[in-house]
Design an enzyme around this catalytic site. Sequence first.
Site, PDB file in Angstrom:
ATOM      1  N   LEU A  38      71.785  41.809  58.956  1.00 56.93           N
ATOM      2  CA  LEU A  38      72.403  41.743  57.587  1.00 56.93           C
ATOM      3  C   LEU A  38      74.055  41.184  57.617  1.00 56.93           C
ATOM      4  O   LEU A  38      74.558  41.424  56.753  1.00 56.93           O
ATOM      5  CB  LEU A  38      72.364  43.177  56.877  1.00 56.93           C
ATOM      6  CG  LEU A  38      70.846  43.592  56.777  1.00 56.93           C
ATOM      7  CD1 LEU A  38      70.891  44.892  56.000  1.00 56.93           C
ATOM      8  CD2 LEU A  38      70.172  42.834  55.934  1.00 56.93           C
ATOM      9  N   TYR A 149      78.925  24.622  66.776  1.00 57.17           N
ATOM     10  CA  TYR A 149      77.418  24.923  66.258  1.00 57.17           C
ATOM     11  C   TYR A 149      76.525  24.028  66.703  1.00 57.17           C
ATOM     12  O   TYR A 149      75.776  24.497  67.123  1.00 57.17           O
ATOM     13  CB  TYR A 149      77.732  24.849  64.562  1.00 57.17           C
ATOM     14  CG  TYR A 149      76.374  25.074  63.904  1.00 57.17           C
ATOM     15  CD1 TYR A 149      75.607  26.283  63.756  1.00 57.17           C
ATOM     16  CD2 TYR A 149      75.660  23.945  63.292  1.00 57.17           C
ATOM     17  CE1 TYR A 149      74.489  26.189  62.906  1.00 57.17           C
ATOM     18  CE2 TYR A 149      74.524  23.690  62.747  1.00 57.17           C
ATOM     19  CZ  TYR A 149      73.966  25.127  62.590  1.00 57.17           C
ATOM     20  OH  TYR A 149      72.627  25.314  61.899  1.00 57.17           O
TER      21      TYR A 149
HETATM   22  N1  LIG Z   1      70.119  26.114  55.183  1.00 54.87           N
HETATM   23  C1  LIG Z   1      70.309  25.010  56.070  1.00 54.87           C
HETATM   24  O1  LIG Z   1      70.393  23.843  55.138  1.00 54.87           O
HETATM   25  C2  LIG Z   1      69.911  24.986  57.455  1.00 54.87           C
HETATM   26  C3  LIG Z   1      70.141  23.483  58.007  1.00 54.87           C
HETATM   27  C4  LIG Z   1      69.760  23.424  59.576  1.00 54.87           C
HETATM   28  C5  LIG Z   1      69.582  24.503  60.132  1.00 54.87           C
HETATM   29  N2  LIG Z   1      69.555  25.736  59.582  1.00 54.87           N
HETATM   30  C6  LIG Z   1      69.223  26.965  60.492  1.00 54.87           C
HETATM   31  O2  LIG Z   1      68.233  27.627  59.815  1.00 54.87           O
HETATM   32  C7  LIG Z   1      68.197  29.174  60.321  1.00 54.87           C
HETATM   33  C8  LIG Z   1      68.181  29.713  58.804  1.00 54.87           C
HETATM   34  O3  LIG Z   1      69.388  29.430  58.095  1.00 54.87           O
HETATM   35  P1  LIG Z   1      69.790  29.999  56.569  1.00 54.87           P
HETATM   36  O4  LIG Z   1      70.175  28.754  55.921  1.00 54.87           O
HETATM   37  O5  LIG Z   1      68.478  30.605  56.135  1.00 54.87           O
HETATM   38  O6  LIG Z   1      71.135  30.845  56.832  1.00 54.87           O
HETATM   39  P2  LIG Z   1      71.194  32.681  56.278  1.00 54.87           P
HETATM   40  O7  LIG Z   1      72.531  32.828  57.000  1.00 54.87           O
HETATM   41  O8  LIG Z   1      70.562  32.832  55.076  1.00 54.87           O
HETATM   42  O9  LIG Z   1      70.163  33.322  57.556  1.00 54.87           O
HETATM   43  C9  LIG Z   1      70.450  33.606  58.848  1.00 54.87           C
HETATM   44  C10 LIG Z   1      70.138  34.965  59.048  1.00 54.87           C
HETATM   45  O10 LIG Z   1      70.432  35.541  60.272  1.00 54.87           O
HETATM   46  C11 LIG Z   1      70.908  36.874  60.239  1.00 54.87           C
HETATM   47  N3  LIG Z   1      71.715  36.899  61.510  1.00 54.87           N
HETATM   48  C12 LIG Z   1      72.921  36.474  61.764  1.00 54.87           C
HETATM   49  N4  LIG Z   1      73.249  36.968  62.918  1.00 54.87           N
HETATM   50  C13 LIG Z   1      72.552  37.839  63.491  1.00 54.87           C
HETATM   51  C14 LIG Z   1      72.058  38.696  64.563  1.00 54.87           C
HETATM   52  N5  LIG Z   1      73.380  38.341  65.531  1.00 54.87           N
HETATM   53  N6  LIG Z   1      71.170  39.196  64.548  1.00 54.87           N
HETATM   54  C15 LIG Z   1      70.216  39.349  63.709  1.00 54.87           C
HETATM   55  N7  LIG Z   1      70.426  38.590  62.608  1.00 54.87           N
HETATM   56  C16 LIG Z   1      71.301  37.748  62.512  1.00 54.87           C
HETATM   57  C17 LIG Z   1      72.000  36.793  58.909  1.00 54.87           C
HETATM   58  O11 LIG Z   1      72.229  37.771  58.378  1.00 54.87           O
HETATM   59  C18 LIG Z   1      70.877  35.980  58.071  1.00 54.87           C
HETATM   60  O12 LIG Z   1      70.259  36.705  57.356  1.00 54.87           O
HETATM   61  C19 LIG Z   1      69.595  29.138  60.887  1.00 54.87           C
HETATM   62  O13 LIG Z   1      69.101  29.072  62.338  1.00 54.87           O
HETATM   63  C20 LIG Z   1      70.406  27.880  60.698  1.00 54.87           C
HETATM   64  O14 LIG Z   1      70.919  27.517  61.693  1.00 54.87           O
HETATM   65  C21 LIG Z   1      69.583  25.909  58.301  1.00 54.87           C
END
Ligand SMILES: NC(=O)c1ccc[n+]([C@@H]2O[C@H](COP(=O)([O-])OP(=O)(O)OC[C@H]3O[C@@H](n4cnc5c(N)ncnc54)[C@H](O)[C@@H]3O)[C@@H](O)[C@H]2O)c1
Length: 315
Positions: A38, A149
């Site tokens: 969270l 990143y």
């Molecule tokens: N949104 C985009 O455009 C995008 C693009 C490329 C890659 N990604 C990748 O997709 C994935 C999801 O991204 P998102 O956009 O939903 O982001 P988000 O931040 O909404 O979701 C990531 C979740 O991981 C949780 N989290 C973070 N550190 C943690 C830990 N140590 N232990 C447990 N939970 C943890 C956070 O609380 C969050 O709910 C990520 O791996 C991100 O790098 C997203």
Amino acid sequence: MQLKGKRVLVTGAAGFIGSHLVDALVNEGCITLGLDDLSNGTLSNLSHHEETSLFSFIKGDIKDEATVMHLARKVDIIFHEAAFVSVPRSVVHPRECHSINVTGTLNVLEAARLLDVQKVVIASSAAVYGDDPTVPKVETMIPMASSPYAASKIAAEAYLHSYHEVHGMDTTALRYFNVYGPRQEASPYSGAISIFRSNILEGKPPVIFGDGGQSRDFIHVQDVVNANLLAATAPEAAGETINIGTGVASTVRDVVEIMLKICGKPELKYKIAPEREGDVRHSLASIEKAKNILGFKPSLPLEIGLKDYLAGEIS
Ligand SMILES: NC(=O)c1ccc[n+]([C@@H]2O[C@H](COP(=O)([O-])OP(=O)(O)OC[C@H]3O[C@@H](n4cnc5c(N)ncnc54)[C@H](O)[C@@H]3O)[C@@H](O)[C@H]2O)c1
């Protein structure tokens, strides 16, 4: 492989993409565990599952080996979405980014190896293509770490590949392009579309950096979720790294204009701010590999996807 009846773990389950993945897996009839610390996600993204017997939430940290081992014991498939997601913050906090994105992924892989988990799908990113101006981005291009990143995602992909090579594990990395859709929070670190949406809803002109001619491959979260389901079941996806985009580039200016039109607020127009240093001019996915290996076909063109995202806000 059929998904119905499978036991699955979604890390980052309370986040933007993870929570949509939980919805789809529960809908497919999977017994679904969601892990999240969270730090960036919120339980409200999952509150509609409070009464769902197929879903359980566990608050915990991906960096904690024991937690990951405990959960991996109970599942057939892991979808690893949890991450340190901010590029600018990764520049200031590279160790934290590394421990969540690299060590966290290694924890998932080790647990999967030791407990014979059948399949691991991880979220990677188009950020691995760095500043290379070549478009479209093809998976065979050499990755370029333009930020901690990006470096952490390249390292996570490399670990995934090594576990496939050395242990024969069925692993797949999906390189998401610019994902948008419901539950994406607007913050200084989040995607442009969520920030534009929040500007428009507040009655403020969206702010575009530079001339707005920069382009991105914007993909609706529902299509990203579908790609994950396909990756979990396609036998040819084992050991592969696959772009997930739409294969269509849109300029930032076009996106803003479409959003203003959908919301019926063309009079807001937009403001121009100085170009941001380090932003790539164009980004576009080649999705040939996703089509061939996964049978992936994006279903929501930008205008339809934006209408879905803005549904309820249209005046
Ligand atoms: N949104 C985009 O455009 C995008 C693009 C490329 C890659 N990604 C990748 O997709 C994935 C999801 O991204 P998102 O956009 O939903 O982001 P988000 O931040 O909404 O979701 C990531 C979740 O991981 C949780 N989290 C973070 N550190 C943690 C830990 N140590 N232990 C447990 N939970 C943890 C956070 O609380 C969050 O709910 C990520 O791996 C991100 O790098 C997203």
